[in-house]
Design a protein around this motif. Structure first.
Motif, PDB file in Angstrom:
ATOM      1  N   ASN A 226       0.877  -1.273   0.274  1.00  0.00           N
ATOM      2  CA  ASN A 226      -0.158  -0.403  -0.076  1.00  0.00           C
ATOM      3  C   ASN A 226       0.254   1.391   0.010  1.00  0.00           C
ATOM      4  O   ASN A 226       1.852   1.455   0.835  1.00  0.00           O
ATOM      5  CB  ASN A 226      -1.235  -0.436   1.370  1.00  0.00           C
ATOM      6  CG  ASN A 226      -1.631   1.271   1.252  1.00  0.00           C
ATOM      7  OD1 ASN A 226      -1.611   1.944   1.122  1.00  0.00           O
ATOM      8  ND2 ASN A 226      -2.734   0.469   1.570  1.00  0.00           N
ATOM      9  N   PRO A 227       0.775   2.281  -1.217  1.00  0.00           N
ATOM     10  CA  PRO A 227       1.643   3.130  -1.135  1.00  0.00           C
ATOM     11  C   PRO A 227       1.390   4.120  -0.300  1.00  0.00           C
ATOM     12  O   PRO A 227       2.110   5.197   0.231  1.00  0.00           O
ATOM     13  CB  PRO A 227       1.859   3.949  -2.442  1.00  0.00           C
ATOM     14  CG  PRO A 227       0.203   3.532  -3.007  1.00  0.00           C
ATOM     15  CD  PRO A 227      -0.421   2.134  -1.937  1.00  0.00           C
ATOM     16  N   HIS A 228       0.559   4.093   0.258  1.00  0.00           N
ATOM     17  CA  HIS A 228      -0.050   5.216   1.687  1.00  0.00           C
ATOM     18  C   HIS A 228       0.226   5.032   2.978  1.00  0.00           C
ATOM     19  O   HIS A 228      -0.143   5.381   3.427  1.00  0.00           O
ATOM     20  CB  HIS A 228      -1.759   5.803   1.637  1.00  0.00           C
ATOM     21  CG  HIS A 228      -1.528   6.310  -0.024  1.00  0.00           C
ATOM     22  ND1 HIS A 228      -1.966   6.733  -1.243  1.00  0.00           N
ATOM     23  CD2 HIS A 228      -2.877   4.858  -0.776  1.00  0.00           C
ATOM     24  CE1 HIS A 228      -2.376   6.422  -2.054  1.00  0.00           C
ATOM     25  NE2 HIS A 228      -2.916   5.533  -2.169  1.00  0.00           N
ATOM     26  N   THR A 229       0.443   3.562   3.320  1.00  0.00           N
ATOM     27  CA  THR A 229       0.788   3.555   4.595  1.00  0.00           C
ATOM     28  C   THR A 229       2.126   2.652   4.811  1.00  0.00           C
ATOM     29  O   THR A 229       2.659   2.472   5.921  1.00  0.00           O
ATOM     30  CB  THR A 229      -0.298   3.030   5.161  1.00  0.00           C
ATOM     31  OG1 THR A 229      -0.627   1.342   4.440  1.00  0.00           O
ATOM     32  CG2 THR A 229      -1.594   3.501   5.163  1.00  0.00           C
ATOM     33  N   ALA A 230       3.190   2.056   3.659  1.00  0.00           N
ATOM     34  CA  ALA A 230       4.181   1.796   3.060  1.00  0.00           C
ATOM     35  C   ALA A 230       5.449   2.231   3.761  1.00  0.00           C
ATOM     36  O   ALA A 230       5.149   3.220   3.856  1.00  0.00           O
ATOM     37  CB  ALA A 230       4.576   0.933   1.818  1.00  0.00           C
ATOM     38  N   PHE A 231       6.142   1.445   4.524  1.00  0.00           N
ATOM     39  CA  PHE A 231       7.526   2.290   4.803  1.00  0.00           C
ATOM     40  C   PHE A 231       8.380   0.849   5.951  1.00  0.00           C
ATOM     41  O   PHE A 231       7.905  -0.429   5.831  1.00  0.00           O
ATOM     42  CB  PHE A 231       7.513   2.952   6.137  1.00  0.00           C
ATOM     43  CG  PHE A 231       6.143   2.322   7.562  1.00  0.00           C
ATOM     44  CD1 PHE A 231       6.995   1.430   8.597  1.00  0.00           C
ATOM     45  CD2 PHE A 231       4.990   2.940   7.598  1.00  0.00           C
ATOM     46  CE1 PHE A 231       5.981   0.815   9.344  1.00  0.00           C
ATOM     47  CE2 PHE A 231       4.150   2.123   9.384  1.00  0.00           C
ATOM     48  CZ  PHE A 231       4.879   1.045   9.735  1.00  0.00           C
ATOM     49  N   GLY A 232       9.486   0.905   5.803  1.00  0.00           N
ATOM     50  CA  GLY A 232      10.746  -0.028   5.404  1.00  0.00           C
ATOM     51  C   GLY A 232      10.298  -0.491   6.819  1.00  0.00           C
ATOM     52  O   GLY A 232      10.574   0.476   7.840  1.00  0.00           O
TER      53      GLY A 232
END
Length: 138
Positions: A89-95
């Motif tokens: 999900n590009p709005h909530t993704a983080f590494g």
């Protein structure tokens, strides 16, 4: 979200199928809620959002409406339905190696799915108050 056990689908929590941004989620939820007078009334009643046996000031309630607590898990349903926990999900993704914004040991990062869904709920409630400034008869 895959069903772990065979049975009836949990439509309120099944994934929407696409990653809406915050504005898109607010618009989608607002359209669904505002089309139903009972839903509007419950979204605007704070008793729907807290434990059924508590009054708004946190004390044991003398009168508890039947809908008290009915939206306690709305945030979880929103996170599941809109795929906020999905790694893609590009709005909530983080590494994993990224630093998340934290305050006093609490994750306050805007990308975190819990914070994201809470913001969406607050925005939907604010829009409902504008659309329905008078109590809704349901």
């Amino acid at each position: 979200m895959a069903n772990v056990v065979e049975g009836e689908p949990r439509d309120s929590q099944e994934w929407h199928g696409s990653y809406l941004d915050e504005d898109g989620m607010v618009a989608d939820i607002l359209a669904k809620v505002s089309a139903d007078a009972v839903a509007v009334k419950r979204w605007l009643d704070e008793r729907s959002w807290r434990m059924p046996d508590m009054s708004p000031d946190g004390r044991k309630a003398m009168y508890v409406p039947e809908h008290a607590g009915c939206l306690m898990f709305a945030g979880m349903s929103i996170r599941n339905y809109y795929g906020l926990w999905h790694a893609s999900n590009p709005h909530t993704a983080f590494g994993i190696d990224e630093e998340l914004e934290m305050t006093d040991g609490i994750v306050t990062d805007a990308r975190h799915p819990d914070n994201f869904s809470h913001r969406v709920i607050d925005r939907v409630k604010a829009e409902l108050r504008k659309l329905f400034p008078e109590p809704v008869a349901a």
